[in-house]
Design an enzyme around this catalytic site. Sequence first.
Site, PDB file in Angstrom:
ATOM      1  N   SER A 135      67.593  16.078 -30.473  1.00 52.93           N
ATOM      2  CA  SER A 135      66.230  16.168 -29.935  1.00 52.93           C
ATOM      3  C   SER A 135      65.270  15.966 -31.101  1.00 52.93           C
ATOM      4  O   SER A 135      65.636  16.198 -32.267  1.00 52.93           O
ATOM      5  CB  SER A 135      66.015  17.560 -29.339  1.00 52.93           C
ATOM      6  OG  SER A 135      64.642  17.809 -29.110  1.00 52.93           O
ATOM      7  N   TYR A 148      66.439  26.840 -28.955  1.00 55.06           N
ATOM      8  CA  TYR A 148      66.654  25.397 -28.801  1.00 55.06           C
ATOM      9  C   TYR A 148      66.495  24.682 -30.145  1.00 55.06           C
ATOM     10  O   TYR A 148      67.331  23.856 -30.532  1.00 55.06           O
ATOM     11  CB  TYR A 148      65.650  24.861 -27.776  1.00 55.06           C
ATOM     12  CG  TYR A 148      65.854  23.428 -27.358  1.00 55.06           C
ATOM     13  CD1 TYR A 148      66.689  23.107 -26.289  1.00 55.06           C
ATOM     14  CD2 TYR A 148      65.193  22.391 -27.995  1.00 55.06           C
ATOM     15  CE1 TYR A 148      66.856  21.784 -25.882  1.00 55.06           C
ATOM     16  CE2 TYR A 148      65.353  21.067 -27.596  1.00 55.06           C
ATOM     17  CZ  TYR A 148      66.186  20.776 -26.536  1.00 55.06           C
ATOM     18  OH  TYR A 148      66.349  19.464 -26.137  1.00 55.06           O
TER      19      TYR A 148
HETATM   20  P1  NAD Z   1      69.378  17.794 -17.426  1.00 57.41           P
HETATM   21  O1  NAD Z   1      69.020  19.214 -17.117  1.00 57.41           O
HETATM   22  O2  NAD Z   1      68.837  16.701 -16.556  1.00 57.41           O
HETATM   23  O3  NAD Z   1      70.959  17.640 -17.503  1.00 57.41           O
HETATM   24  C1  NAD Z   1      71.742  18.599 -18.123  1.00 57.41           C
HETATM   25  C2  NAD Z   1      73.189  18.323 -17.807  1.00 57.41           C
HETATM   26  O4  NAD Z   1      73.991  19.341 -18.440  1.00 57.41           O
HETATM   27  C3  NAD Z   1      73.512  18.381 -16.313  1.00 57.41           C
HETATM   28  O5  NAD Z   1      74.498  17.420 -16.019  1.00 57.41           O
HETATM   29  C4  NAD Z   1      74.073  19.791 -16.148  1.00 57.41           C
HETATM   30  O6  NAD Z   1      74.937  19.949 -15.015  1.00 57.41           O
HETATM   31  C5  NAD Z   1      74.834  19.927 -17.451  1.00 57.41           C
HETATM   32  N1  NAD Z   1      75.100  21.308 -17.808  1.00 57.41           N
HETATM   33  C6  NAD Z   1      74.218  22.340 -17.836  1.00 57.41           C
HETATM   34  N2  NAD Z   1      74.854  23.463 -18.181  1.00 57.41           N
HETATM   35  C7  NAD Z   1      76.160  23.133 -18.384  1.00 57.41           C
HETATM   36  C8  NAD Z   1      77.322  23.866 -18.736  1.00 57.41           C
HETATM   37  N3  NAD Z   1      77.264  25.176 -18.970  1.00 57.41           N
HETATM   38  N4  NAD Z   1      78.485  23.207 -18.814  1.00 57.41           N
HETATM   39  C9  NAD Z   1      78.553  21.876 -18.560  1.00 57.41           C
HETATM   40  N5  NAD Z   1      77.493  21.134 -18.206  1.00 57.41           N
HETATM   41  C10 NAD Z   1      76.317  21.761 -18.117  1.00 57.41           C
HETATM   42  O7  NAD Z   1      68.930  17.595 -18.934  1.00 57.41           O
HETATM   43  P2  NAD Z   1      68.529  16.312 -19.804  1.00 57.41           P
HETATM   44  O8  NAD Z   1      67.053  16.333 -19.980  1.00 57.41           O
HETATM   45  O9  NAD Z   1      69.193  15.080 -19.318  1.00 57.41           O
HETATM   46  O10 NAD Z   1      69.127  16.762 -21.209  1.00 57.41           O
HETATM   47  C11 NAD Z   1      70.337  16.259 -21.717  1.00 57.41           C
HETATM   48  C12 NAD Z   1      70.354  16.514 -23.223  1.00 57.41           C
HETATM   49  O11 NAD Z   1      69.246  15.859 -23.823  1.00 57.41           O
HETATM   50  C13 NAD Z   1      70.244  17.995 -23.618  1.00 57.41           C
HETATM   51  O12 NAD Z   1      71.089  18.265 -24.700  1.00 57.41           O
HETATM   52  C14 NAD Z   1      68.795  18.118 -24.029  1.00 57.41           C
HETATM   53  O13 NAD Z   1      68.592  19.167 -24.934  1.00 57.41           O
HETATM   54  C15 NAD Z   1      68.565  16.763 -24.663  1.00 57.41           C
HETATM   55  N6  NAD Z   1      67.170  16.372 -24.752  1.00 57.41           N
HETATM   56  C16 NAD Z   1      66.404  16.255 -23.627  1.00 57.41           C
HETATM   57  C17 NAD Z   1      65.083  15.888 -23.760  1.00 57.41           C
HETATM   58  C18 NAD Z   1      64.196  15.739 -22.588  1.00 57.41           C
HETATM   59  O14 NAD Z   1      62.984  15.595 -22.793  1.00 57.41           O
HETATM   60  N7  NAD Z   1      64.699  15.739 -21.348  1.00 57.41           N
HETATM   61  C19 NAD Z   1      64.545  15.624 -25.027  1.00 57.41           C
HETATM   62  C20 NAD Z   1      65.354  15.747 -26.132  1.00 57.41           C
HETATM   63  C21 NAD Z   1      66.664  16.129 -25.984  1.00 57.41           C
END
Ligand code: NAD
Length: 253
Positions: A135, A148
């Site tokens: 991130s 986080y």
């Molecule tokens: P999201 O909430 O859309 O998806 C999260 C995924 O993780 C889902 O498939 C969920 O079922 C799975 N998950 C949650 N808890 C779990 C567990 N205990 N075991 C197994 N699977 C589990 O989130 P996203 O925005 O797509 O984020 C994905 C990654 O990207 C994360 O690591 C997040 O920190 C990172 N990220 C997101 C953003 C953003 O702005 N969305 C920015 C930077 C980094």
Amino acid sequence: MFRMLKDKRALVTGSTSGIGLAVARALAAEGAEVVLNGFGDAGEIAKLCEELGATHHGADLMDASAIAAMMGAIGPVDILVNNAGMQHVAPVEDFPVAKWDAIMALNLSAAFHTTRAAVPGMKAKGWGRIINTASAHSLVASPFKSAYVAAKHGLAGFTKTIALELATSGITANCISPGYVWTPLVENQIPDTMAARGMTREQVMNDILLAKQPTKQFITPEDVAALAVFLCGDAARGITGANYALDGGWTAE
Ligand code: NAD
């Protein structure tokens, strides 16, 4: 048609939603045999598996023994995308201890548990790609996101360490560090940010989220997926230990 990842097996954690799903789709489009992981409606997941020619393992990645069981059940993978993550927004003195522990387990420790299981198979083949969704918060901090930010900085450090350890094994390890990507993870933190900062929804969107991104645009999951595909290719064989900001200029400031 040339498909770059034909004959490769990929595990993408947290791939039933958001960024992980876009990465899984992009790897499958390049011919990879994909293993999905994550929670969700069983019928929806079955449809995704059919669409992508994928399988699904629903291990809870907060549980080290469940990760070990999943890695044993799916067998060797060539590409490991550690993507599952969660967020919680609260001032440090009010930060729930259970949330701290959960974020550390999912956003940081899970990547260690999958990696340690995947590396021997990659070493045996002399080829591997480890891509960690970190991130912008692996590079800079924001208030009220102590767990986080700590976990993502930790993930960036872990990635650099394994890149060095694996440097002569044909295995690369890199982070992709998105800014704000419009996914359920971002949408779900809006109410808590409204409460923590005493703001309206519009203020959180414009003054907190997009305020960080000079482009004033959310990153798309497909942008992240395209970079992941690039890192899997031969052209990226010399890229390891890198942390790619994909953040509309956020961390340039
Ligand atoms: P999201 O909430 O859309 O998806 C999260 C995924 O993780 C889902 O498939 C969920 O079922 C799975 N998950 C949650 N808890 C779990 C567990 N205990 N075991 C197994 N699977 C589990 O989130 P996203 O925005 O797509 O984020 C994905 C990654 O990207 C994360 O690591 C997040 O920190 C990172 N990220 C997101 C953003 C953003 O702005 N969305 C920015 C930077 C980094």
